[in-house]
Design an enzyme around this catalytic site. Structure first.
Site, PDB file in Angstrom:
ATOM      1  CG  ASN A   1      -0.377  -0.073   2.536  1.00  0.00           C
ATOM      2  OD1 ASN A   1       0.602  -0.777   2.762  1.00  0.00           O
ATOM      3  ND2 ASN A   1      -0.964   0.641   3.478  1.00  0.00           N
TER       4      ASN A   1
ATOM      5  CD  GLU B   1      -1.454   5.111   4.698  1.00  0.00           C
ATOM      6  OE1 GLU B   1      -2.119   4.221   5.229  1.00  0.00           O
ATOM      7  OE2 GLU B   1      -0.864   6.001   5.350  1.00  0.00           O
TER       8      GLU B   1
ATOM      9  CB  CYS C   1      -8.593  -4.458  -3.666  1.00  0.00           C
ATOM     10  SG  CYS C   1      -7.422  -3.112  -3.358  1.00  0.00           S
TER      11      CYS C   1
ATOM     12  CB  CYS D   1     -10.975  -2.118   0.098  1.00  0.00           C
ATOM     13  SG  CYS D   1     -10.180  -1.568  -1.427  1.00  0.00           S
TER      14      CYS D   1
ATOM     15  CB  CYS E   1      -5.228  -1.191  -1.865  1.00  0.00           C
ATOM     16  SG  CYS E   1      -6.553  -0.234  -1.112  1.00  0.00           S
TER      17      CYS E   1
ATOM     18  CD  GLU F   1      -5.359  -5.744  -1.190  1.00  0.00           C
ATOM     19  OE1 GLU F   1      -4.757  -4.644  -1.124  1.00  0.00           O
ATOM     20  OE2 GLU F   1      -6.171  -6.115  -0.336  1.00  0.00           O
TER      21      GLU F   1
END
Length: 159
Positions: free
Chosen positions: A64, A66, A117, A114, A75, A77
């Site tokens: 990830n 940010e 993803c 999430c 993210c 993934e």
């Protein structure tokens, strides 16, 4: 029309240790754990790593990333899947492993992807024409789903 109750069953395998995983999944999970170290998570302190096994045997990792201008981050993934499709566009995704950590320690609870993803995983599965196994790991247990469909039985895939 008469009302009808309908049930959805989700099948997955659960392991209490990575030692019990098949070797290819164990290796993929280890790569996801390693990928948490390259996470950039100064705002949440929550590091996520993902590893993607391609049909050609290659493994692509992501973490990830940010950003202060949320939601401009990405993210783990999606980082891994987008890199995998970029680097190996003709090779299908076979499996993805996902883990979360804080302060360099695996979380005790599972870190599920999430919705965004999951949708990218649905598209990757559709693109490859075969199920993608999903391995979600933690310090306490590991779950293996043989298809992304276990995460989202009603996916946005009809176009």
């Amino acid at each position: 029309m008469e009302e009808k109750d309908i049930n959805i069953n989700i099948n997955y395998k659960e392991y209490n240790s990575a030692c019990n995983l098949p070797d290819n999944y164990k290796n993929l999970l280890e790569k996801a754990i390693e990928a948490t170290k390259s996470s950039y998570a100064p705002y949440s302190g929550f590091n996520v790593g993902a590893a993607v096994l391609m049909g050609n045997g290659e493994i692509v990792t992501g973490s990830n990333q940010e950003n202060a201008a949320s939601p401009s981050g990405l993210c783990a993934e999606r980082v891994a899947l987008f890199a995998a499709h970029h680097n190996y566009p003709s090779s299908p995704v076979k499996a993805i492993a996902i883990v979360g950590s804080q302060n360099g320690i695996l979380t005790s609870t599972l870190t599920y992807p999430c919705a965004a993803c999951i949708q990218v995983m649905v598209e990757s599965q559709k693109r490859g024409g075969a199920p993608i196994a999903v391995i979600v790991g933690s310090a306490g247990k590991i779950q293996v789903m043989e298809s992304v469909d276990a995460l989202v039985p009603f996916s946005f895939s009809s176009f």
